[in-house]
Scaffold this active site. Sequence first.
Site, mmCIF file in Angstrom:
data_model
loop_
_atom_site.group_PDB
_atom_site.id
_atom_site.type_symbol
_atom_site.label_atom_id
_atom_site.label_comp_id
_atom_site.label_asym_id
_atom_site.label_seq_id
_atom_site.Cartn_x
_atom_site.Cartn_y
_atom_site.Cartn_z
ATOM 1 N N ASP A 506 0.823 -1.206 0.000
ATOM 2 C CA ASP A 506 0.000 0.000 0.000
ATOM 3 C C ASP A 506 0.858 1.259 0.000
ATOM 4 O OD1 ASP A 506 -2.630 1.462 0.538
ATOM 5 O OD2 ASP A 506 -1.399 2.107 2.236
ATOM 6 N N GLU A 561 1.202 -0.397 -5.153
ATOM 7 C CA GLU A 561 0.216 0.657 -5.422
ATOM 8 C C GLU A 561 0.971 1.949 -5.724
ATOM 9 O OE1 GLU A 561 -3.677 2.674 -3.273
ATOM 10 O OE2 GLU A 561 -1.783 2.533 -2.201
#
Length: 875
Positions: A506, A561
């Site tokens: 993330d 990401e």
Amino acid sequence: MVYTLPGVRLPTVPSVYKLGSNGASSHGDIRNPHLSFFLKNKSHSRKIFCGKTYESGSQSSTATASEKVLVPGNENDDSTSPTEQFEDPKIVSDNPEILGGVESSEMEHETEIEEEKNLVEESSSSDAIRGEDSISEQILDGDVNAKSEGTSDSTYKTISDETSRVRETVIRQPGIGQRIYEIDPLLSNHREHLDYRYGQYRRLRDSIDKNEGGLEKFSRGYEKLGFNRSETGITYREWAPGAKWAALIGDFNNWNPNADVMTRDEFGVWEIFLPNNVDGSPAIPHGSRVKIRMDTPSGMKDSIPAWIKFSVQAPGEIPYNGVYYDPPEEERYVFKHPRPKKPKSLRIYESHVGMSSKDPVINTYANFRDEVLPRIKRLGYNAVQIMAIQEHSYYASFGYHVTNFFAPSSRFGTPDELKSLIDKAHELDLVVLMDIVHSHASKNTLDGLNMFDGTDSCYFHSGPRGYHWMWDSRLFNYGQWEVLRYLLSNARWWLDEYKFDGFRFDGVTSMMYTHHGLQTEFTGNYNEYFGYATDVDAMVYLMLVNDLIHGLFPEAITVGEDVSGMPTFCIPVQDGGVGFDYRLHMAIADKWIEILKKRDEDWKMGDIIHTLTNRRWLEKCIAYAESHDQALVGDKTIAFWLMDKDMYEFMALDRPSTPLIDRGIALHKMIRLITMGLGGEGYLNFMGNEFGHPEWIDFPRGDQHLPGGAVIPGNNFSYDKCRRRFDLGDADYLRYRGMQEFDQAMQHLEEKYGFMTSEHQYISRKDEGDRIIVFERGDLVFVFNFHWSNSYSDYRVGCLKPGKYKVVLDSDDPLFGGFSRINHEAEYFTSEGLHDGRPRSFFIYAPSRTAVVYALAEDKVEPVDAEVSKMYVAD
């Protein structure tokens, strides 16, 4: 009125106890019954989640009280990289833009590097070898494929021996890192920066080899720090260089700070050894609450151990409590099923365990295992990505404000129940990816890493650089040696102990730039990626963690990401890249929202195609039309953008539809299929979006009181919008069922034809007038008619291969909520002749707002006569 404690906000409420911003209450908190045994003993928040813009018992350590931890580096928070703590500062420059002496140093090592390259290439089968994805692989005892194939007589041995085999793996030494310039010649203009980056990575690898015995050993930090049990007792160690005194406290010693005082070594590591009781039982019983009390520059402080393997929140309490998790042998979960083989085409079902029930409750690992996993398998996905695994004290952070990095969230069950979930997924041949957060951490001080040793540095950068103003969280100092040990060990822990098959990292964009991608537009100019704003320490960490993951677990998958489009992101580390397997193609979801705000007449076919195909050569992407980001409060799902409030009244099949519903269902299917067909080499769907979930996600929360006095209203701690109504997609009397059936057909079509990973892709038509898009992917021909009213008869479609084509997927099928305007028994024969740049073509009927996929028929076409045989070629 608001009471404040470090890292916690406590609004005053008229109840018998204070109610925190995380919504913990004895009457409103829905608890997991499996955790009750942890909460027997009693003992003496954070802001609303900001949406981003765009001890397990199987310890194998034999640690004793005499073991010492080598912690090279400065105890103070400075900006130097860990490699610079061992190298001549004249050789290693601090400037990522100007090499200084690095270039000459690289030239001096050129011969050594070349010899190293030759040595690797000539290595025998017992050495690390290069796999097809340029990652390290290790042949171990002739049992390379055992864990993937899972034969009945070797399955248990394969699983139980995995940890031992991984420990014996030799991670391949760094290569020369020059292939990136062959892949992308434009990178040569930034060779100084990229060579500097790779040089830093090589020096760090050398330093780890020299001081820690290699990357494999370095990544087993959890066997030295935290709690480790041996035959004679329990050793507990904690790195807290800022502390002046420390003691281990907990249920086991009645929270007496004078009972078990710890000693400090020269590197700031505190240690204590607790011998077994007289009867041989451990000094700390399984399930006991524990904390470390420290005298720090900020005063006395009780903290949950940084390496804790489990933590829980007692009813009515706000901070979490660390739990010593070491169940008896007979209670530990034993994995029974081998890991699935890494799929060539990755189809990911993104999910959140807590909100995966159709009822307004916090769901459990056990229910997810028994009810949701079979659904994912039936839908045709081959991977499940699980969010919010790492413990987070504030439920509404969606798991992104982590407090305890080595602990699975106790809201959903015990560590062993999580293992059972993963094992069941493996039994179903599902790859399990974990949504891991190494980009930032919760700023909580009572149950997180913030101010752990009483300083604002320790694990993080000090001052403004260590604070993310938009996410209201702390930022790691990737140039700190112990931070590297902590995060690398964390990644390994989840792969080794819990058998996760990889990660979705993330917030990687935030890591890679000192501006964190905020208030910055990336235009694709390479100067935006390689300059002073690039955090080289973070880049090197990402290279290290990918090196570690792929070196120890060659079948593991890493997805990053990144919204910026960083070049080299998905190129192997040894070739000079960052090392991820996939990048999330985040621009696609943003583009769909942008398009959905326009009238149908203003949609541009070329704009859609450009966004879907705009990705770097040889760097694989995961495409998605919408992820969890689009489902959160503050945004809207595609289904809601398309149909809005009509979804509440006109989704029943026993009542008339509306033009808005008809349009929405048709476009919802087309958007998902074209995204999967053109957007990348993998596909992701957030749970519920497969049937057009009608509502947003809103986690239970109370009012938020901002420092300036403003109040953001909550939802009275309601779980009503924090669930997934799978019953809507399953109901055969609702129109949601058709959208779910289409998603299932779409996944199974990809499974059969593997079009996402086919090397053949050709877009033959993007007609702005007709609103038609035609492309080939693999052996399939996709035809999309986005026109709102025009249907086309005898529409000519170009193709590559000759023969007879038949419909293999039709969004207008009644099963999918369509109008049955396509004859599935029709056969489409190709004719020779150039059309739309293709050597052949065939004629079709293309109804408005439909997507149809054609494939060569498997049966052979018999020619009618000699003349016809010239036109038709058997398949």
